[in-house]
Scaffold this motif. Structure first.
Motif, mmCIF file in Angstrom:
data_model
loop_
_atom_site.group_PDB
_atom_site.id
_atom_site.type_symbol
_atom_site.label_atom_id
_atom_site.label_comp_id
_atom_site.label_asym_id
_atom_site.label_seq_id
_atom_site.Cartn_x
_atom_site.Cartn_y
_atom_site.Cartn_z
ATOM 1 N N UNK A 224 0.843 -1.193 0.000
ATOM 2 C CA UNK A 224 0.000 0.000 0.000
ATOM 3 C C UNK A 224 0.881 1.246 0.000
ATOM 4 N N UNK A 225 0.377 2.315 -0.633
ATOM 5 C CA UNK A 225 1.141 3.552 -0.707
ATOM 6 C C UNK A 225 0.232 4.754 -0.893
ATOM 7 N N UNK A 226 0.825 5.935 -0.843
ATOM 8 C CA UNK A 226 0.093 7.201 -0.952
ATOM 9 C C UNK A 226 0.170 7.728 -2.378
ATOM 10 N N UNK A 227 -0.994 7.924 -2.998
ATOM 11 C CA UNK A 227 -1.064 8.528 -4.335
ATOM 12 C C UNK A 227 -2.527 8.796 -4.663
ATOM 13 N N UNK A 228 -2.766 9.661 -5.651
ATOM 14 C CA UNK A 228 -4.130 9.899 -6.112
ATOM 15 C C UNK A 228 -4.170 9.842 -7.637
ATOM 16 N N UNK A 229 -5.325 10.199 -8.220
ATOM 17 C CA UNK A 229 -5.499 10.016 -9.666
ATOM 18 C C UNK A 229 -4.633 10.951 -10.494
ATOM 19 N N UNK A 230 -4.129 12.007 -9.878
ATOM 20 C CA UNK A 230 -3.312 12.956 -10.632
ATOM 21 C C UNK A 230 -1.835 12.574 -10.673
ATOM 22 N N UNK A 231 -1.400 11.697 -9.745
ATOM 23 C CA UNK A 231 0.036 11.395 -9.691
ATOM 24 C C UNK A 231 0.361 9.910 -9.590
ATOM 25 N N UNK A 232 -0.664 9.043 -9.646
ATOM 26 C CA UNK A 232 -0.361 7.628 -9.437
ATOM 27 C C UNK A 232 0.454 7.035 -10.585
ATOM 28 N N UNK A 233 0.411 7.671 -11.751
ATOM 29 C CA UNK A 233 1.218 7.166 -12.872
ATOM 30 C C UNK A 233 2.711 7.381 -12.640
ATOM 31 N N UNK A 234 3.056 8.239 -11.683
ATOM 32 C CA UNK A 234 4.466 8.457 -11.350
ATOM 33 C C UNK A 234 4.889 7.709 -10.094
ATOM 34 N N UNK A 235 3.978 6.935 -9.517
ATOM 35 C CA UNK A 235 4.258 6.287 -8.233
ATOM 36 C C UNK A 235 5.475 5.386 -8.299
ATOM 37 N N UNK A 236 5.536 4.518 -9.311
ATOM 38 C CA UNK A 236 6.635 3.563 -9.384
ATOM 39 C C UNK A 236 7.950 4.248 -9.738
ATOM 40 N N UNK A 237 7.875 5.230 -10.610
ATOM 41 C CA UNK A 237 9.106 5.914 -11.028
ATOM 42 C C UNK A 237 9.752 6.659 -9.862
ATOM 43 N N UNK A 238 8.892 7.187 -8.954
ATOM 44 C CA UNK A 238 9.437 7.925 -7.825
ATOM 45 C C UNK A 238 9.842 7.005 -6.680
ATOM 46 N N UNK A 239 9.089 5.922 -6.490
ATOM 47 C CA UNK A 239 9.352 5.032 -5.357
ATOM 48 C C UNK A 239 10.424 3.992 -5.674
ATOM 49 N N UNK A 240 10.452 3.510 -6.935
ATOM 50 C CA UNK A 240 11.406 2.473 -7.328
ATOM 51 C C UNK A 240 12.165 2.901 -8.592
#
Length: 330
Positions: A108-124
């Motif tokens: 589980x992680x923190x993100x919303x519809x405006x930034x979830x497409x960058x979740x993996x790039x920023x976290x991993x």
């Protein structure tokens, strides 16, 4: 996601645990529907020679306390990584409390519809496995009415399109429970929900609440779908009515969401509303509770056989939408 709603569900007066225990659970038939649609998509793409990820990533956006995330994770019978994302820290805390320490395929992680497409790039950033190219499944339960929906569709399509594998998008939710045995109480409940003086009408964040009441049929959603790049979009809905028209599983109706419970538990459900929490914050807990007390006292006056221990059946209006992003041969 609307910032006010994200704040409401993150406020220290809000309980993710209460939300989890009082809200209805989606039926197994819904997850079976999702599983079959996803597997049909995989079979279709495989027959066309489009290679799918060895271990795909499933995203459950707006996951809340993980209610649907855990069920989706259990429903699909092959290896994949499931990641639940939500902008509310309170919700993610509640979801993480249920995690098993030996299962690293659910996160589980923190993100919303405006930034979830960058979740993996920023976290991993250095990972060759956890990247957008492996995402081929996105689900959203009971949250799209708060989204910037065109942005959400664009980001969803782009993340599914990366890597040329394509994928499926599933959106579903519910609204307006009725006490099935007592149609004569429907109007009273609508007053609690909508009325600005009697109920919580002024405390709902708009237009999101109206969007959900209409099961995402407004022009705002119709235009967003028309302007999106998704294909094979299917809409299914089920509206409860005073006539108590029964649910029919005919591929035109979404799914039956019902719960056999007590009037006391129904009261607990109402206190999970974001409008109740906002009212409590702005006017005080005593004021918010008094609104709920008034509603139930009026209910008991109208149907004298009812009390807090009475058994009732709650049935919600529901919607289910699925869309496809087709992969391409490399």
């Amino acid at each position: 996601m609307n910032a006010n709603i994200a704040t409401e569900f993150s406020h220290n007066t809000f309980s993710g645990q209460n939300y989890e225990s009082a809200r209805p659970k989606y039926p197994k038939e819904l997850y079976q529907k999702i599983e079959k649609s996803y597997e049909d998509f995989i079979d279709d793409q495989t027959q066309k020679g489009i290679q799918q990820p060895e271990k795909p990533i499933f995203i459950d956006l707006g996951c809340g306390p993980g209610t649907a995330t855990y069920e989706i994770h259990r429903a699909v019978p092959f290896p994949f990584l499931t990641i639940g994302l939500d902008p509310s820290t309170k919700m993610i805390e509640a979801a993480n409390e249920k995690l098993s320490g030996d299962d690293d395929s659910l996160q589980f992680g923190i993100a919303d519809e405006s930034n979830f497409n960058n979740f993996f790039k920023s976290k991993y950033p250095e990972s060759s496995t956890l990247n957008n190219a492996n995402v081929n499944f996105i689900s959203c339960a009971q949250c799209c009415h708060w989204f910037d929906f065109p942005t959400f569709l664009e980001n969803s399509y782009n993340i599914l399109k990366e890597g040329n594998t394509g994928g499926k998008l599933f959106i579903f939710g519910y609204i307006r429970p009725v006490i099935w045995e007592y149609p004569e109480l429907d109007d009273l409940f609508k007053r609690l929900d909508y009325d600005f003086e009697y109920g919580f009408g002024k405390y709902w964040q708009q237009p999101g609440r109206d969007y959900l009441n209409n099961l995402l049929t407004d022009d705002y959603y119709i235009k967003a779908w028309e302007q999106s790049s998704f294909d094979s979009i299917k809409f299914e809905r089920f509206f409860t009515t005073k006539e108590r028209t029964p649910f029919i599983d005919d591929n035109a109706h979404s799914f039956l969401l019902s719960k056999s419970t007590t009037v006391k538990h129904f009261r607990d459900y109402i206190t999970t509303w974001s409008a109740f929490n906002k009212c409590k914050r702005e006017r005080g807990e005593e004021y918010a509770v008094a609104i709920v007390d008034k509603y139930f006292n009026d209910m008991f006056a109208k149907v004298s056989s009812l009390n807090y221990d009475s058994k009732i059946t709650l049935v919600w209006s529901t919607y289910f939408i699925e869309a496809t992003c087709y992969g391409e041969l490399k």
